[in-house]
Write a protein that holds these residues in place. Structure first.
Motif, PDB file in Angstrom:
ATOM      1  N   THR A   1       0.797  -1.394   0.104  1.00 44.35           N
ATOM      2  CA  THR A   1      -0.087  -0.018   0.106  1.00 44.35           C
ATOM      3  C   THR A   1       0.748   1.354  -0.180  1.00 44.35           C
ATOM      4  O   THR A   1       0.575   2.303  -0.812  1.00 44.35           O
ATOM      5  CB  THR A   1      -1.054   0.090   1.163  1.00 44.35           C
ATOM      6  OG1 THR A   1      -1.937  -1.093   1.407  1.00 44.35           O
ATOM      7  CG2 THR A   1      -1.969   1.171   1.363  1.00 44.35           C
ATOM      8  N   ARG A   2       1.980   1.159   0.863  1.00 39.78           N
ATOM      9  CA  ARG A   2       2.900   2.488   0.833  1.00 39.78           C
ATOM     10  C   ARG A   2       3.518   2.531  -0.424  1.00 39.78           C
ATOM     11  O   ARG A   2       3.580   3.737  -0.863  1.00 39.78           O
ATOM     12  CB  ARG A   2       3.862   2.271   2.136  1.00 39.78           C
ATOM     13  CG  ARG A   2       4.871   3.519   2.071  1.00 39.78           C
ATOM     14  CD  ARG A   2       4.128   4.430   2.890  1.00 39.78           C
ATOM     15  NE  ARG A   2       4.839   5.565   3.240  1.00 39.78           N
ATOM     16  CZ  ARG A   2       4.904   6.613   2.733  1.00 39.78           C
ATOM     17  NH1 ARG A   2       4.153   6.947   1.490  1.00 39.78           N
ATOM     18  NH2 ARG A   2       5.714   7.536   2.995  1.00 39.78           N
ATOM     19  N   LEU A   3       3.926   1.592  -1.062  1.00 38.51           N
ATOM     20  CA  LEU A   3       4.624   1.867  -2.346  1.00 38.51           C
ATOM     21  C   LEU A   3       3.782   2.176  -3.474  1.00 38.51           C
ATOM     22  O   LEU A   3       4.021   3.043  -4.049  1.00 38.51           O
ATOM     23  CB  LEU A   3       5.374   0.371  -2.751  1.00 38.51           C
ATOM     24  CG  LEU A   3       6.509  -0.007  -1.922  1.00 38.51           C
ATOM     25  CD1 LEU A   3       6.970  -1.436  -2.234  1.00 38.51           C
ATOM     26  CD2 LEU A   3       7.728   0.759  -2.231  1.00 38.51           C
ATOM     27  N   ALA A   4       2.630   1.650  -3.458  1.00 40.17           N
ATOM     28  CA  ALA A   4       1.622   2.121  -4.533  1.00 40.17           C
ATOM     29  C   ALA A   4       1.388   3.496  -4.368  1.00 40.17           C
ATOM     30  O   ALA A   4       1.002   4.357  -5.273  1.00 40.17           O
ATOM     31  CB  ALA A   4       0.321   1.146  -4.397  1.00 40.17           C
ATOM     32  N   GLY A   5       1.212   4.104  -3.163  1.00 38.62           N
ATOM     33  CA  GLY A   5       1.204   5.487  -3.100  1.00 38.62           C
ATOM     34  C   GLY A   5       2.161   6.342  -3.411  1.00 38.62           C
ATOM     35  O   GLY A   5       2.100   7.505  -3.803  1.00 38.62           O
ATOM     36  N   LEU A   6       3.629   5.794  -3.254  1.00 36.19           N
ATOM     37  CA  LEU A   6       4.665   6.569  -3.824  1.00 36.19           C
ATOM     38  C   LEU A   6       4.974   6.480  -5.187  1.00 36.19           C
ATOM     39  O   LEU A   6       5.304   7.455  -5.816  1.00 36.19           O
ATOM     40  CB  LEU A   6       5.861   5.768  -2.910  1.00 36.19           C
ATOM     41  CG  LEU A   6       5.975   6.069  -1.410  1.00 36.19           C
ATOM     42  CD1 LEU A   6       7.275   5.300  -0.985  1.00 36.19           C
ATOM     43  CD2 LEU A   6       6.097   7.583  -1.041  1.00 36.19           C
ATOM     44  N   ALA A   7       4.328   5.449  -5.666  1.00 33.66           N
ATOM     45  CA  ALA A   7       4.578   5.129  -7.415  1.00 33.66           C
ATOM     46  C   ALA A   7       3.931   6.070  -8.309  1.00 33.66           C
ATOM     47  O   ALA A   7       4.134   6.197  -9.455  1.00 33.66           O
ATOM     48  CB  ALA A   7       4.632   3.693  -7.533  1.00 33.66           C
ATOM     49  N   GLU A   8       3.025   6.767  -7.840  1.00 32.78           N
ATOM     50  CA  GLU A   8       2.163   7.782  -8.542  1.00 32.78           C
ATOM     51  C   GLU A   8       1.662   7.017  -9.873  1.00 32.78           C
ATOM     52  O   GLU A   8       1.618   7.536 -10.964  1.00 32.78           O
ATOM     53  CB  GLU A   8       2.750   8.857  -8.917  1.00 32.78           C
ATOM     54  CG  GLU A   8       3.342   9.631  -7.494  1.00 32.78           C
ATOM     55  CD  GLU A   8       4.064  10.901  -7.748  1.00 32.78           C
ATOM     56  OE1 GLU A   8       4.619  11.064  -9.150  1.00 32.78           O
ATOM     57  OE2 GLU A   8       3.841  11.976  -7.205  1.00 32.78           O
ATOM     58  N   GLY A   9       1.187   5.863  -9.509  1.00 35.79           N
ATOM     59  CA  GLY A   9       0.588   5.218 -10.807  1.00 35.79           C
ATOM     60  C   GLY A   9       1.282   4.147 -11.529  1.00 35.79           C
ATOM     61  O   GLY A   9       0.902   3.927 -12.826  1.00 35.79           O
ATOM     62  N   SER A  10       2.388   4.040 -11.391  1.00 37.38           N
ATOM     63  CA  SER A  10       3.465   3.340 -12.174  1.00 37.38           C
ATOM     64  C   SER A  10       4.109   2.052 -11.310  1.00 37.38           C
ATOM     65  O   SER A  10       4.688   2.030 -10.330  1.00 37.38           O
ATOM     66  CB  SER A  10       4.741   4.116 -12.386  1.00 37.38           C
ATOM     67  OG  SER A  10       5.917   3.517 -12.993  1.00 37.38           O
TER      68      SER A  10
END
Length: 326
Positions: A202-211
């Motif tokens: 979840t944290r990584l998905a938030g940081l990745a900005e859709g990528s």
């Protein structure tokens, strides 16, 4: 993460899939497509998925071809006789990756497209990183687009379509891809990196900005821990001693993982987000201009450190000092 040509997974981009399917099934498939969008969202994965489907002569709406199919295996191995990939190549003399796509590669693709399909269907050329074509290569491609051979299709993939010649863009059907929803990034992380915990995904998905590509890079580079350091720096000024501790952590390479680029990327992203929030809150233009100037300085600092192999620890301390003054 699998190479795009060997990747059976695709999440999101339903509208783009539907556009490709409809065009193919209508019998009026355009000869050139420009698939664009931010890095790491599945542009190349979609292009090779469509190429496999087209070469297989399939009709299913999701463009899926099973991994057990011979056409899937040959595309994955790069041995299908009706598929040609254009990308930056290794220079045989210097044994280094070329900095651009050169005319000779595009001329090979042009000759390939004019051959009769070996298996009676289509000839497909995928140009990965189309913005990397040098001027001569771009002009050679333009000639193909102006006089496209029958039963041949070009799939251009670009993260910076504005760098392409306007005449190339105008002769291709645009297929822009939006960033992936966070839920899709999380689901793909579960597929590609099942060792990650749910909270970390979840944290990584938030940081990745859709990528998903960015998310996987962050996972490999300790992105969650680095993001914590960035948030600390952005929330309040750090003391000189703490700045040195952060610099030591970021500059230290562990098991080949270099956290400096990740730290600087997340720092710029956080500063940009804070600046946008400040603008919405009505902060004076002069202060906003100061934020933008610091963002630009951070980009320059990172480029110089990586390009000139400068001291990363000192660079982090300088960046934190600039952030404090801002």
């Amino acid at each position: 993460m699998l190479e795009p040509r060997a990747n059976p997974l695709l999440r999101g981009h339903e509208a783009a899939v539907a556009s490709l399917h409809h065009a193919a099934m209508s019998g009026r498939l355009h000869h050139g497509w420009l698939i664009s969008g931010q890095p790491g969202i599945g542009k190349a994965t979609l292009a090779f998925r469509f190429a496999r489907w087209l070469l297989a002569g399939a009709t299913n709406a999701d463009l899926f071809v099973p991994e057990t199919a011979p056409v899937f295996r040959r595309v994955a191995a790069g041995t299908h006789p009706d598929l040609f990939t254009v990308e930056k190549r290794v220079n045989v003399k210097t044994e280094k990756l070329q900095s651009e796509i050169v005319i000779a590669t595009v001329q090979e693709a042009s000759a390939f497209m004019r051959l009769t399909p070996a298996e009676g269907g289509w000839r497909v050329v995928v140009i990965d990183g189309a913005e990397d074509m040098n001027p001569n290569a771009a002009n050679a491609l333009l000639k193909v687009l102006e006089e496209p051979p029958a039963r041949a299709i070009l799939l251009l993939i670009s993260s910076a379509p504005g760098r392409l010649l306007p005449t190339i863009r105008s002769r291709c059907r645009a297929l822009p891809l939006a960033h992936l929803p966070a839920t899709d990034v999380e689901a793909l992380l579960a597929d590609y990196a099942p060792e990650l915990g749910g909270a970390e995904r979840t944290r990584l998905a938030g940081l990745a900005e859709g990528s998903i590509g960015t998310a996987l890079n962050l996972a490999a580079e300790g992105g969650v821990a680095v993001a914590g350091l960035v948030e600390e720096a952005l929330t309040a000024p750090v003391s000189p001693a703490r700045a040195q501790n952060i610099a030591d952590t970021v500059a230290r390479s562990v098991e080949g993982v270099d956290k400096f680029a990740t730290f600087m990327t997340l720092l710029r992203a956080g500063l940009a987000a804070n600046t946008r929030a400040a603008a919405r809150a009505g902060e004076p233009a002069a202060r906003l201009a100061g934020h933008v100037a610091v963002w630009q300085e951070f980009a320059k600092l990172e480029s110089e450190v990586i390009g000139l192999n400068l001291d990363k620890r000192a660079a982090v301390i300088v960046a934190l000092s600039q952030l404090h003054r801002t």
